[in-house]
Design a protein around this motif. Structure first.
Motif, PDB file in Angstrom:
ATOM      1  N   ARG A  20       0.830  -1.207   0.000  1.00 53.36           N
ATOM      2  CA  ARG A  20       0.000   0.000   0.000  1.00 53.36           C
ATOM      3  C   ARG A  20       0.867   1.261   0.000  1.00 53.36           C
ATOM      4  NH1 ARG A  20      -5.664  -1.106   1.724  1.00 53.36           N
ATOM      5  NH2 ARG A  20      -5.788  -3.359   1.514  1.00 53.36           N
ATOM      6  N   GLN A  21       1.953   1.220   0.769  1.00 51.50           N
ATOM      7  CA  GLN A  21       2.797   2.416   0.837  1.00 51.50           C
ATOM      8  C   GLN A  21       3.531   2.662  -0.475  1.00 51.50           C
ATOM      9  OE1 GLN A  21       4.661   3.352   4.853  1.00 51.50           O
ATOM     10  NE2 GLN A  21       4.285   1.168   5.044  1.00 51.50           N
ATOM     11  N   LEU A  22       3.969   1.589  -1.124  1.00 52.09           N
ATOM     12  CA  LEU A  22       4.651   1.778  -2.409  1.00 52.09           C
ATOM     13  C   LEU A  22       3.673   2.302  -3.456  1.00 52.09           C
ATOM     14  CD1 LEU A  22       6.962  -1.373  -2.470  1.00 52.09           C
ATOM     15  CD2 LEU A  22       7.657   1.013  -2.205  1.00 52.09           C
ATOM     16  N   LEU A  23       2.442   1.805  -3.423  1.00 54.22           N
ATOM     17  CA  LEU A  23       1.429   2.317  -4.357  1.00 54.22           C
ATOM     18  C   LEU A  23       1.195   3.804  -4.107  1.00 54.22           C
ATOM     19  CD1 LEU A  23      -0.645   1.848  -6.582  1.00 54.22           C
ATOM     20  CD2 LEU A  23      -2.242   0.990  -4.853  1.00 54.22           C
ATOM     21  N   GLY A  24       1.052   4.172  -2.835  1.00 52.54           N
ATOM     22  CA  GLY A  24       0.854   5.585  -2.496  1.00 52.54           C
ATOM     23  C   GLY A  24       2.049   6.437  -2.904  1.00 52.54           C
ATOM     24  N   ALA A  25       3.260   5.925  -2.662  1.00 50.31           N
ATOM     25  CA  ALA A  25       4.469   6.674  -3.027  1.00 50.31           C
ATOM     26  C   ALA A  25       4.506   6.914  -4.525  1.00 50.31           C
ATOM     27  CB  ALA A  25       5.712   5.897  -2.581  1.00 50.31           C
ATOM     28  N   TYR A  26       4.131   5.880  -5.290  1.00 53.62           N
ATOM     29  CA  TYR A  26       4.127   6.039  -6.753  1.00 53.62           C
ATOM     30  C   TYR A  26       3.083   7.077  -7.186  1.00 53.62           C
ATOM     31  CZ  TYR A  26       2.946   5.084 -11.598  1.00 53.62           C
ATOM     32  OH  TYR A  26       2.661   5.231 -12.931  1.00 53.62           O
ATOM     33  N   SER A  64       3.908   0.079 -18.622  1.00 52.72           N
ATOM     34  CA  SER A  64       4.023  -0.598 -17.334  1.00 52.72           C
ATOM     35  C   SER A  64       5.299  -0.189 -16.606  1.00 52.72           C
ATOM     36  CB  SER A  64       3.954  -2.111 -17.520  1.00 52.72           C
ATOM     37  OG  SER A  64       5.044  -2.524 -18.300  1.00 52.72           O
ATOM     38  N   LEU A  65       5.256  -0.390 -15.288  1.00 55.50           N
ATOM     39  CA  LEU A  65       6.393  -0.024 -14.439  1.00 55.50           C
ATOM     40  C   LEU A  65       7.449  -1.132 -14.499  1.00 55.50           C
ATOM     41  CD1 LEU A  65       4.261   1.196 -11.427  1.00 55.50           C
ATOM     42  CD2 LEU A  65       5.818   2.632 -12.749  1.00 55.50           C
ATOM     43  N   THR A  66       8.698  -0.752 -14.608  1.00 48.80           N
ATOM     44  CA  THR A  66       9.800  -1.719 -14.645  1.00 48.80           C
ATOM     45  C   THR A  66      10.353  -1.938 -13.237  1.00 48.80           C
ATOM     46  OG1 THR A  66      11.490  -0.014 -14.887  1.00 48.80           O
ATOM     47  CG2 THR A  66      10.452  -0.842 -16.923  1.00 48.80           C
ATOM     48  N   ARG A  67      11.190  -2.957 -13.102  1.00 54.57           N
ATOM     49  CA  ARG A  67      11.879  -3.188 -11.819  1.00 54.57           C
ATOM     50  C   ARG A  67      12.649  -1.947 -11.381  1.00 54.57           C
ATOM     51  NH1 ARG A  67      13.351  -8.380  -9.749  1.00 54.57           N
ATOM     52  NH2 ARG A  67      15.407  -7.602  -9.170  1.00 54.57           N
ATOM     53  N   GLU A  68      13.260  -1.282 -12.346  1.00 57.71           N
ATOM     54  CA  GLU A  68      14.055  -0.082 -12.011  1.00 57.71           C
ATOM     55  C   GLU A  68      13.135   1.026 -11.494  1.00 57.71           C
ATOM     56  OE1 GLU A  68      14.524  -1.967 -14.834  1.00 57.71           O
ATOM     57  OE2 GLU A  68      16.233  -2.878 -13.789  1.00 57.71           O
ATOM     58  N   ASP A  69      11.980   1.180 -12.138  1.00 56.14           N
ATOM     59  CA  ASP A  69      11.009   2.175 -11.649  1.00 56.14           C
ATOM     60  C   ASP A  69      10.633   1.876 -10.194  1.00 56.14           C
ATOM     61  OD1 ASP A  69      10.834   3.368 -14.168  1.00 56.14           O
ATOM     62  OD2 ASP A  69       9.120   2.122 -14.777  1.00 56.14           O
ATOM     63  N   GLU A 119       8.075  -9.187  -6.879  1.00 58.82           N
ATOM     64  CA  GLU A 119       6.676  -9.288  -6.479  1.00 58.82           C
ATOM     65  C   GLU A 119       6.002  -7.911  -6.515  1.00 58.82           C
ATOM     66  OE1 GLU A 119       3.183  -9.528  -3.848  1.00 58.82           O
ATOM     67  OE2 GLU A 119       5.008  -8.507  -3.196  1.00 58.82           O
ATOM     68  N   MET A 120       6.701  -6.885  -6.023  1.00 54.76           N
ATOM     69  CA  MET A 120       6.119  -5.536  -5.957  1.00 54.76           C
ATOM     70  C   MET A 120       5.932  -4.954  -7.367  1.00 54.76           C
ATOM     71  SD  MET A 120       5.351  -4.687  -2.900  1.00 54.76           S
ATOM     72  CE  MET A 120       5.695  -5.342  -1.250  1.00 54.76           C
ATOM     73  N   THR A 121       6.810  -5.304  -8.286  1.00 55.08           N
ATOM     74  CA  THR A 121       6.653  -4.805  -9.655  1.00 55.08           C
ATOM     75  C   THR A 121       5.371  -5.372 -10.266  1.00 55.08           C
ATOM     76  OG1 THR A 121       9.053  -4.651  -9.873  1.00 55.08           O
ATOM     77  CG2 THR A 121       7.773  -4.597 -11.906  1.00 55.08           C
ATOM     78  N   ALA A 122       5.154  -6.667 -10.072  1.00 55.86           N
ATOM     79  CA  ALA A 122       3.921  -7.285 -10.582  1.00 55.86           C
ATOM     80  C   ALA A 122       2.704  -6.667  -9.896  1.00 55.86           C
ATOM     81  CB  ALA A 122       3.962  -8.788 -10.347  1.00 55.86           C
ATOM     82  N   ASN A 139       1.871  -3.020 -11.025  1.00 57.11           N
ATOM     83  CA  ASN A 139       1.247  -2.989 -12.356  1.00 57.11           C
ATOM     84  C   ASN A 139      -0.210  -3.453 -12.303  1.00 57.11           C
ATOM     85  OD1 ASN A 139       3.176  -1.891 -14.298  1.00 57.11           O
ATOM     86  ND2 ASN A 139       4.478  -3.582 -13.663  1.00 57.11           N
ATOM     87  N   ASP A 140      -0.483  -4.490 -11.506  1.00 59.54           N
ATOM     88  CA  ASP A 140      -1.882  -4.936 -11.310  1.00 59.54           C
ATOM     89  C   ASP A 140      -2.719  -3.830 -10.671  1.00 59.54           C
ATOM     90  OD1 ASP A 140      -1.344  -7.388 -12.317  1.00 59.54           O
ATOM     91  OD2 ASP A 140      -1.438  -8.474 -10.403  1.00 59.54           O
ATOM     92  N   ALA A 141      -2.157  -3.226  -9.624  1.00 55.27           N
ATOM     93  CA  ALA A 141      -2.910  -2.226  -8.859  1.00 55.27           C
ATOM     94  C   ALA A 141      -3.190  -1.002  -9.720  1.00 55.27           C
ATOM     95  CB  ALA A 141      -2.141  -1.836  -7.592  1.00 55.27           C
ATOM     96  N   VAL A 142      -2.206  -0.566 -10.473  1.00 53.08           N
ATOM     97  CA  VAL A 142      -2.405   0.618 -11.308  1.00 53.08           C
ATOM     98  C   VAL A 142      -3.444   0.335 -12.392  1.00 53.08           C
ATOM     99  CG1 VAL A 142      -1.279   2.182 -12.938  1.00 53.08           C
ATOM    100  CG2 VAL A 142      -0.158   1.628 -10.773  1.00 53.08           C
ATOM    101  N   ALA A 143      -3.472  -0.907 -12.889  1.00 51.66           N
ATOM    102  CA  ALA A 143      -4.494  -1.278 -13.877  1.00 51.66           C
ATOM    103  C   ALA A 143      -5.902  -1.140 -13.287  1.00 51.66           C
ATOM    104  CB  ALA A 143      -4.263  -2.706 -14.371  1.00 51.66           C
TER     105      ALA A 143
END
Lengths: 503, 105
Positions: free
Chosen positions: A361-367, B2-7, B26-29, B32-36
């Motif tokens: 959740r925090q990483l999503l918010g940060a983005y 989509s967001l890359t690992r580096e992003d 895991e967070m990259t996947a 991308n799911d969450a932003v979709a």
């Protein structure tokens, strides 16, 4: 005599006032029920036995001295573990705060104590309230009292389960996107999210500051109304700038008839994909119950409500990222040992103190708050919020209350929903009232025809009409009680009823 | 896009959360799911719509008196420091902000 779990909060307080039993006897009965039931439920993170007995002794001493007792005299209450109470830890079910001792007491907790309540325990939750199943607690899962192989919902799953198992009579939770109403639905108890600003949040660990609201769980609508009197009776809290004066008596109009009132139904929600047929069937029954008392059903539309989840998963994570920045391992919370510089200490303390969902959740918010992205999501989400709020205003011109689904389905098994974004759909019907701020309540409708597990209806009213909302909830409860022949509100889960807790 | 690992590594640095390699994957996947999931927000024509930053529109800010001595909420020093993992005297203790060269720990 009776078992504690057969009595309403009002009956307990009346019994203490009348001297039928003492507050200490009630506290001991609650602790005894916990000893017998908690092993299978695991609703609690800390049992505050010493505080409970001290509070109960003070209540009994006040009675002996001829003082007037409060409306919750001797009533055993549990508090979600994001609420500060001196003498307990406040962990938010996180390793980050595993050893954090409360340094002050939240206003909502204090007001329950001021009304005479006995503080029995702190309840389990999803870590920092991020979740819909209480599985993200860093310490242990909580089991649904109706089927211990299933989740209690979340994030206030411990509070709902403790009430459903009859360990306590009332509990407080917090609701940012459905975290009171959804676990209430899955555990078959009443759960109220009051209008934003009604209950003080001072001393409650913040998640989404424009969404969070504290509210009560009980097995009867009248008990929830009684708790609301305690929470709001002293007027606005000067320690919370969002706090409003909502000090009405929530009991005096509770039995008001609903004859001639208009109950709004949103067809798109009743036909929503993902709504289980047994829940839909129970909602149809709820409509008939309200019609049977003279209410009229009217179809209304909330055209932008489908975007609530998207708006919420912009606004909520952004606010959470901002609020959880305070957990940096310096003033309190987990601190990574042996770091050469502050930035490393902060990054490793947060990496090892927070669980996975709290990081997500925090990483999503940060983005979403980062440069260039803000204008793409955050600002538009706040504009969509304006549209959703306007939808409610228009709908409430045509009806007095909305009847809609709460949880789209009954309790699921542990591990059944492992994809985080799939879990987010659990809040599809509850989130919109956090976006708009109006009050909403989950009312038990008995057991689903297919699963045999609790199902519920959600009622929503215009902002600051929570007393009226409770009267509709009571009307629904009355009808459901009559249909099932119970007459006593929602029952304690049968596997736990009567185990320990003799009074 | 989509967001890359580096992003995501950059976002994690900004958020001050150290991620392991596995977590970064895991967070990259996830992101991308969450932003979709948020796409409906971008499909609106929001020309002329005012944002709502706060759910109760008529709320006004409430200011406390600017008087530190009168604030009964102020925690006594010992209590304020009680939960600090490292402290020295009347202060929270932190490592150097400048790294190895920046001072004694």
């Amino acid at each position: 005599m009776a078992n504690l779990d057969e009595l309403s909060a009002a009956q307990i307080a009346a019994g203490v006032v009348a001297g039928a039993f003492s507050a200490v006897e009630v506290a001991l009965a609650s602790l005894d029920a916990i000893a017998a039931r908690e092993g299978e439920v695991q609703a609690l993170l800390e049992v505050s036995e010493e505080l409970a007995l001290a509070a109960a002794e003070a209540t009994d001493a006040a009675r002996a001295a001829g003082e007037k007792l409060g409306p919750l005299a001797g009533v055993p209450v549990a508090f979600k573990d994001n609420m500060q109470l001196i003498g307990t830890r406040t962990t938010c079910a996180s390793r980050m705060l595993e050893n954090y001792r409360s340094v002050f007491t939240a206003t909502c907790v204090q007001r329950m104590l001021d009304a005479g309540a006995t503080p029995i325990a702190k309840t389990n939750m999803d870590e920092f309230a991020f979740g819909s199943s209480t599985e993200s607690s860093a310490f242990h899962p909580t089991h649904n009292p109706w089927d211990v192989t299933r989740v209690p919902g979340g994030s206030s799953g411990g509070s709902a389960a403790a009430v459903a198992a009859g360990e306590v009579s009332l509990a407080l939770g917090s609701d940012t996107g459905g975290s009171i109403r959804q676990p209430a639905s899955l555990c078959g108890v009443v759960g109220l999210k009051p209008t934003y600003g009604t209950v003080s949040r001072y001393g409650v660990v913040a998640f989404g500051s424009s969404l969070d609201q504290v509210g009560p769980f009980g097995r009867r609508v009248a008990d929830v109304a009684l708790a609301m009197n305690a929470l709001t009776g002293a007027g606005r809290d000067p320690y919370d700038s969002t706090s409003q004066d909502c000090s009405v008596d929530h009991l005096t109009r509770l039995e008001d008839p609903i004859e001639g009132c208009r109950v709004g139904i949103v067809p798109a929600l009743m036909e929503a994909p993902g709504l289980a047929p047994e829940v839909r069937a129970a909602l149809d029954g709820a409509c008939r119950v309200l019609e049977g008392q003279g209410a009229r059903l009217v179809e209304v539309d909330l055209p932008n409500i489908a975007s609530s989840i998207a708006a919420y998963y912009v606004i909520g994570p952004c606010e959470a990222f901002s609020n959880l920045a305070r957990f940096d391992g310096t003033r309190y919370g987990y601190q990574e040992p042996g770091c050469a510089d502050l930035a490393t200490q902060t990054a490793l303390s947060r990496a090892h103190g927070f669980g996975e969902e709290a990081k997500r959740r925090q990483l999503l918010g940060a983005y979403l708050l980062s440069s260039g992205v803000y204008d793409t999501y955050y600002l538009p989400a706040q504009k969509v919020r304006t549209l959703i709020t306007a939808d409610y205003v228009a709908a409430f011109e045509r009806c007095d209350v909305l009847l809609m689904p709460d949880s789209p389905r009954t309790a699921w098994c542990f591990g059944e929903i492992s994809d985080p974004t799939e879990m987010y759909a659990a809040d599809m019907f509850t989130i919109s009232s956090n976006i708009a701020g109006n009050g909403a309540i989950s009312v038990p409708l008995g057991l689903g025809a297919v699963s045999g597990l609790p199902v519920s209806a959600q009622l929503q009213a215009p902002a600051f009409r929570d007393r009226r909302l409770l009267a509709f909830a009571r009307a629904l409860e009355r009808g459901v009680d009559a249909g099932r022949g119970l007459g006593n509100g929602a029952p304690v889960a049968p596997a736990f009823a009567g185990r320990g807790g003799e009074l | 896009m989509s967001l890359t690992r580096e992003d995501v590594a950059g976002i994690a640095r900004y958020a001050r959360i150290a991620l392991s390699d596995d977590e970064l994957t895991e967070m990259t996947a996830y992101l991308n799911d969450a932003v979709a999931l948020l796409e409906p927000i971008r499909e609106y024509d929001l020309e002329g719509v005012e944002p709502t930053f706060h759910p109760i529109g008529s709320l006004v800010n409430v200011m406390a008196a600017d008087d530190a001595a009168a604030d009964e909420r102020a925690l006594p020093l010992g209590i304020a420091l009680e939960n600090a993992p490292s402290r020295v005297g009347r202060s929270f203790r932190v490592p150097s902000i400048l790294g190895d060269e920046g001072g004694a720990r």
